[in-house]
Write an enzyme that holds these catalytic residues in place. Structure first.
Site, PDB file in Angstrom:
ATOM      1  N   HIS A  68      42.942  63.403 -61.885  1.00 10.60           N
ATOM      2  CA  HIS A  68      42.196  64.606 -61.500  1.00 10.60           C
ATOM      3  C   HIS A  68      40.861  64.667 -62.243  1.00 10.60           C
ATOM      4  CE1 HIS A  68      41.415  68.939 -60.827  1.00 10.60           C
ATOM      5  NE2 HIS A  68      41.058  68.930 -62.100  1.00 10.60           N
ATOM      6  N   GLU A  69      40.897  64.406 -63.556  1.00  7.85           N
ATOM      7  CA  GLU A  69      39.665  64.445 -64.342  1.00  7.85           C
ATOM      8  C   GLU A  69      38.712  63.327 -63.928  1.00  7.85           C
ATOM      9  OE1 GLU A  69      39.009  66.938 -66.119  1.00  7.85           O
ATOM     10  OE2 GLU A  69      41.020  67.801 -65.965  1.00  7.85           O
ATOM     11  N   HIS A  72      36.560  64.339 -61.036  1.00  3.60           N
ATOM     12  CA  HIS A  72      35.328  65.064 -61.364  1.00  3.60           C
ATOM     13  C   HIS A  72      34.185  64.088 -61.641  1.00  3.60           C
ATOM     14  CE1 HIS A  72      36.989  69.046 -61.332  1.00  3.60           C
ATOM     15  NE2 HIS A  72      37.905  68.760 -62.243  1.00  3.60           N
ATOM     16  N   GLU A 146      37.428  71.863 -58.220  1.00  9.15           N
ATOM     17  CA  GLU A 146      38.826  71.666 -58.604  1.00  9.15           C
ATOM     18  C   GLU A 146      39.660  71.213 -57.412  1.00  9.15           C
ATOM     19  OE1 GLU A 146      40.100  71.708 -61.649  1.00  9.15           O
ATOM     20  OE2 GLU A 146      38.032  71.999 -62.312  1.00  9.15           O
ATOM     21  N   ASP A 150      41.566  67.604 -57.123  1.00  9.56           N
ATOM     22  CA  ASP A 150      42.984  67.512 -56.767  1.00  9.56           C
ATOM     23  C   ASP A 150      43.178  66.584 -55.571  1.00  9.56           C
ATOM     24  OD1 ASP A 150      43.669  69.229 -58.794  1.00  9.56           O
ATOM     25  OD2 ASP A 150      43.860  70.995 -57.512  1.00  9.56           O
TER      26      ASP A 150
END
Length: 208
Positions: A68-69, A72, A146, A150
């Protein structure tokens, strides 16, 4: 010295904890098993140099959160946020300059001179309505990021582990799981857990 905490009944058998310990040994970093709970650290106001391997009984959940990070980073969310902050900072300096040089504004508040401190106070009160609007817009963008991160993790095949990891993170943080949509849209930079889980499950529902 680093302290390694693993929230598990048998931390010595946890693979992920072993990987961290092996890394410490290879790089000559001293470490020890944590003997102080996070709540105790909070009570005494201490934040030691420790590495908390949170809920490390499931490696896939840890990897899913990392995915997930990485989403980004891959989707340039970090760069966008950095640029947005720089633009907002420049606008704030520019706005303060306009207020600082406005003789009419100072005179309307009864000041014959233009003190720097008074100019700063006037500027702060002037931009309060704009700050609320900007904060709301930034929260909307952050929430969209976000959802995208995801989706990135799910695309890599970590949908189910990410779902489980988010639930555990929510339980750990003791935050509300399903808040009012309007309230969360204005106050929260991250979507509520219920919305994120629904977004993660949505592609599966479409394929059924």
């Amino acid at each position: 010295m680093y302290e390694v905490e693993c929230q598990s009944i048998e931390p010595e058998r946890i693979k992920f904890k072993g990987m961290i310990e092996e890394y410490f040994k290879e790089n000559g970093i001293e470490y020890s098993d944590s003997v102080i709970s996070k709540f105790a650290n909070f009570r005494v106001g201490k934040l030691p140099s420790w590495l908390c391997v949170w809920m490390c009984k499931n490696d896939e959940e840890v990897v899913a959160v990392i995915a997930h990070e990485l989403g980004h980073w891959k989707l340039n969310h970090t760069m966008f946020s950095f640029i947005a902050v720089q633009i907002l900072t420049l606008l704030q300096f520019g706005g303060y300059t306009l207020v600082r040089n406005s003789k009419d504004l100072f005179q309307s508040f009864g000041f014959d001179t233009q003190p720097v401190l008074i100019g700063l106070i006037l500027f702060q009160h002037t931009v309060i309505p704009l700050q609320h609007l900007v904060s709301f817009l930034l929260n909307l963008v952050s929430r969209a990021f976000e959802f995208q991160a995801d989706a990135f993790a799910k695309k890599l095949g970590y949908g189910a582990p990410l779902r489980a990891g988010l639930i555990k993170l929510q339980e750990e943080n003791l935050s509300a799981m399903n808040t009012d949509p309007w309230y969360s849209a204005y106050h929260y930079s991250h979507p509520p857990l219920v919305e994120r889980l629904a977004a993660i499950d949505e592609p599966d529902k479409k394929t059924d």
